[in-house]
Every structure is written in structure tokens, then in C-alpha cells.
Design a protein around this motif. Sequence first.
Motif, PDB file in Angstrom:
ATOM      1  N   CYS A 176      -0.375   8.128  -3.931  1.00 40.24           N
ATOM      2  CA  CYS A 176      -0.412   6.808  -4.565  1.00 40.24           C
ATOM      3  C   CYS A 176       0.836   6.035  -4.146  1.00 40.24           C
ATOM      4  O   CYS A 176       1.959   6.558  -4.184  1.00 40.24           O
ATOM      5  N   ILE A 177       0.667   4.781  -3.749  1.00 35.59           N
ATOM      6  CA  ILE A 177       1.799   3.967  -3.281  1.00 35.59           C
ATOM      7  C   ILE A 177       2.222   2.922  -4.308  1.00 35.59           C
ATOM      8  O   ILE A 177       3.044   2.055  -4.013  1.00 35.59           O
ATOM      9  N   ASP A 178       1.703   3.032  -5.533  1.00 36.33           N
ATOM     10  CA  ASP A 178       1.931   1.980  -6.521  1.00 36.33           C
ATOM     11  C   ASP A 178       3.365   1.921  -7.046  1.00 36.33           C
ATOM     12  O   ASP A 178       3.773   0.897  -7.614  1.00 36.33           O
ATOM     13  N   ASP A 179       4.135   2.995  -6.909  1.00 31.40           N
ATOM     14  CA  ASP A 179       5.496   3.012  -7.447  1.00 31.40           C
ATOM     15  C   ASP A 179       6.532   2.464  -6.471  1.00 31.40           C
ATOM     16  O   ASP A 179       7.733   2.465  -6.787  1.00 31.40           O
ATOM     17  N   LEU A 180       6.116   1.989  -5.327  1.00 32.38           N
ATOM     18  CA  LEU A 180       7.070   1.391  -4.399  1.00 32.38           C
ATOM     19  C   LEU A 180       7.735   0.169  -5.030  1.00 32.38           C
ATOM     20  O   LEU A 180       7.062  -0.690  -5.629  1.00 32.38           O
TER      21      LEU A 180
ATOM     22  N   THR B 291      -3.790   9.994   3.846  1.00 31.04           N
ATOM     23  CA  THR B 291      -4.625   9.300   2.873  1.00 31.04           C
ATOM     24  C   THR B 291      -3.718   8.655   1.839  1.00 31.04           C
ATOM     25  O   THR B 291      -2.872   9.323   1.240  1.00 31.04           O
ATOM     26  N   LEU B 292      -3.890   7.363   1.656  1.00 30.20           N
ATOM     27  CA  LEU B 292      -3.106   6.599   0.685  1.00 30.20           C
ATOM     28  C   LEU B 292      -4.054   5.971  -0.321  1.00 30.20           C
ATOM     29  O   LEU B 292      -5.215   5.688  -0.005  1.00 30.20           O
TER      30      LEU B 292
ATOM     31  N   GLY C 257      -9.889  -2.754  -9.542  1.00 28.27           N
ATOM     32  CA  GLY C 257     -10.335  -1.621  -8.757  1.00 28.27           C
ATOM     33  C   GLY C 257      -9.200  -0.767  -8.228  1.00 28.27           C
ATOM     34  O   GLY C 257      -8.014  -1.115  -8.320  1.00 28.27           O
ATOM     35  N   SER C 258      -9.574   0.359  -7.692  1.00 24.31           N
ATOM     36  CA  SER C 258      -8.686   1.262  -6.970  1.00 24.31           C
ATOM     37  C   SER C 258      -9.203   1.372  -5.546  1.00 24.31           C
ATOM     38  O   SER C 258     -10.410   1.305  -5.320  1.00 24.31           O
ATOM     39  N   VAL C 259      -8.292   1.539  -4.608  1.00 23.71           N
ATOM     40  CA  VAL C 259      -8.705   1.601  -3.210  1.00 23.71           C
ATOM     41  C   VAL C 259      -8.030   2.778  -2.521  1.00 23.71           C
ATOM     42  O   VAL C 259      -6.863   3.076  -2.773  1.00 23.71           O
ATOM     43  N   MET C 260      -8.783   3.456  -1.679  1.00 21.90           N
ATOM     44  CA  MET C 260      -8.270   4.578  -0.896  1.00 21.90           C
ATOM     45  C   MET C 260      -8.405   4.245   0.586  1.00 21.90           C
ATOM     46  O   MET C 260      -9.438   3.731   1.016  1.00 21.90           O
ATOM     47  N   ILE C 261      -7.362   4.547   1.333  1.00 19.01           N
ATOM     48  CA  ILE C 261      -7.345   4.344   2.785  1.00 19.01           C
ATOM     49  C   ILE C 261      -7.038   5.687   3.441  1.00 19.01           C
ATOM     50  O   ILE C 261      -5.966   6.266   3.218  1.00 19.01           O
ATOM     51  N   ARG C 262      -7.976   6.192   4.221  1.00 19.74           N
ATOM     52  CA  ARG C 262      -7.778   7.441   4.956  1.00 19.74           C
ATOM     53  C   ARG C 262      -7.883   7.115   6.439  1.00 19.74           C
ATOM     54  O   ARG C 262      -8.868   6.508   6.878  1.00 19.74           O
ATOM     55  N   TYR C 263      -6.887   7.532   7.210  1.00 21.95           N
ATOM     56  CA  TYR C 263      -6.902   7.124   8.618  1.00 21.95           C
ATOM     57  C   TYR C 263      -6.160   8.131   9.490  1.00 21.95           C
ATOM     58  O   TYR C 263      -5.352   8.946   9.015  1.00 21.95           O
ATOM     59  N   ARG C 264      -6.418   8.061  10.780  1.00 21.98           N
ATOM     60  CA  ARG C 264      -5.604   8.689  11.809  1.00 21.98           C
ATOM     61  C   ARG C 264      -5.268   7.609  12.820  1.00 21.98           C
ATOM     62  O   ARG C 264      -6.164   6.961  13.386  1.00 21.98           O
ATOM     63  N   GLY C 265      -3.955   7.404  13.037  1.00 26.41           N
ATOM     64  CA  GLY C 265      -3.526   6.373  13.950  1.00 26.41           C
ATOM     65  C   GLY C 265      -2.064   6.056  13.749  1.00 26.41           C
ATOM     66  O   GLY C 265      -1.337   6.797  13.073  1.00 26.41           O
ATOM     67  N   PRO C 266      -1.577   4.958  14.324  1.00 24.80           N
ATOM     68  CA  PRO C 266      -0.193   4.562  14.138  1.00 24.80           C
ATOM     69  C   PRO C 266       0.143   4.452  12.651  1.00 24.80           C
ATOM     70  O   PRO C 266      -0.636   3.921  11.863  1.00 24.80           O
TER      71      PRO C 266
END
Length: 278
Positions: free
Chosen positions: A147-151, A175-176, A194-203
Amino acid sequence: MSIERPDTLQDAPLGRVSAYPEHYDAGLLYPIARAANRAPLGIRDDSLPFEGEDEWHAFELSWLDTKGKPVVAVARFRLPASSPNLIESKSWKLYLNSFNQTRFASRDEVIESLERDLSAAAGAPVVTELFGVDDERLTPRRLPGECIDDLDIEIHDYTPSPELLAVGDEVVEETLHSHLLKSNCPVTGQPDWGSVMIRYRGPCLDREGVLRYLVSYRQHQDFHEHCVEHIFTDLMARARPERLLVLARYVRRGGLDISPWRGTPGERPPEPLRLARQ
């Protein structure tokens, strides 16, 4: 059975005072062509840059058995992103309420009616499952990843700003997720959380930039499905990942929740997955 595809929201029930139906009526469903909202993103229905589904849960589904006794259930619907139409949410709710005083011989008959009508409105097969209200498969879970919400960041943009997205040189697979997604209904202006999830492979994505970007939807007016497609296309354009999955789980409203996902070929979301806010 065929249902005409309207191209505007002029006659949609959303935002209007509506009488709740007392008898089953498939004509209540209001399909909306996806193409108009996809065009500004450069997305064409005949060459989609993603795979995906719109997953709906309906928590206010009931009908009568042959003796007139009520039956209640939770329904899960999966509508393919390749369908020419989405279905306007209030019309979906009114349609489901038309089952309330209708007698059905079995659960299979209910599923058959739902799949027939929804598939006709969407223009593609819609898969339907029915669950008991205490079914363990509906138990809420957490989104995978970090989770990136505490940034600790400052935010000034509240309309979609893809220029906030930045990447580094390192190639990663991660995965973020964030629970800070909010957009607004394009008709009523009501907030959609809403909540959103981003899963990726890349830069490697700059996480502060990702969070600022997701929050930038806060004053944006669009349907849930198109917000997810917007996020997907912006991430592909700015980061050019090898693989990408974007999944949003929107908070239940009017007895319905909507959870669209879009991914590059072969990417699939974790299943089943419901969050506490749904």
C-alpha cells in the motif's frame, strides 16, 4: 432478444426519480456504448489494447419460489471488456428489483434469465454466479502488494494528470495498491470511492508519482470502467511496462459494487477478491 444501443445518457434512469418495478422487466436495462468514452483515449473497440472484465456484485437480489416464499442471494456478474456496451448501474438495480415479486421454479431459472437479459444488453456473454448470503467465498480480503497511501507527499492536482507518472531505469516486478481512489458519477456528480491495484513488470514506477496520479482523479467525472481504462492507457504510455494489470474495487452503492480490471494479454486478477468496503 435484442436491446437497442443508445449512444447518450439522455434517457437513462440515473439521476431521475424512478418507480420501483413490481414485476420482472428486462426492458429496464439501459446499455451505454463504450466507444464514445474510449475514443478520447485512442482506444478502438475493434483493436483493444487490453483484456479485462467488469465484475459486479449485487447484494439486493431476491425472488419468490413457486410457493411464494422469498429467496435471497448475492450475485456475481462478469461482463467482458470486449462487449460493445456497459450497463448503466441504476437501470441494473431497477432490473434486479423487478425480480422481487416474480416467481421462479429454481435458482437455475433465475441464472438463465439474468444471463440472457444482461448478455443482450451488453452485446456479449455475461457470466452469472449466485451465492448464499453467508457463503465463505464472499469473505472480504486484502489487496495484494504494498500500500502506498502512507507516503508523505503534497498534492495539488485533482483532475487526471498523467505527467505525474515517472519511471526509473531499474526493471522491477511488483504490485502496488491504494485506497485513495475517488471519482465522480458523470450524471449525478455523486462520489465513487474505490481502491486500485497496479501489478506490473517494467521500469520502476516512482511511487509518489503514482499516488499523486491516482489522487488526481478526485474531481474527475466518468464511469468506473472508463476510469480504469484511463489509468491503464496512461501507465502503458508513460511507463511502457512488459506486463500490466490495473484493477479497481469500487465501494458498494445502491446494493451494487463494480470492480473493473484491464490487463495486457495473459494477465489475470486474483480471484475471488472482495474488500471490506464492498
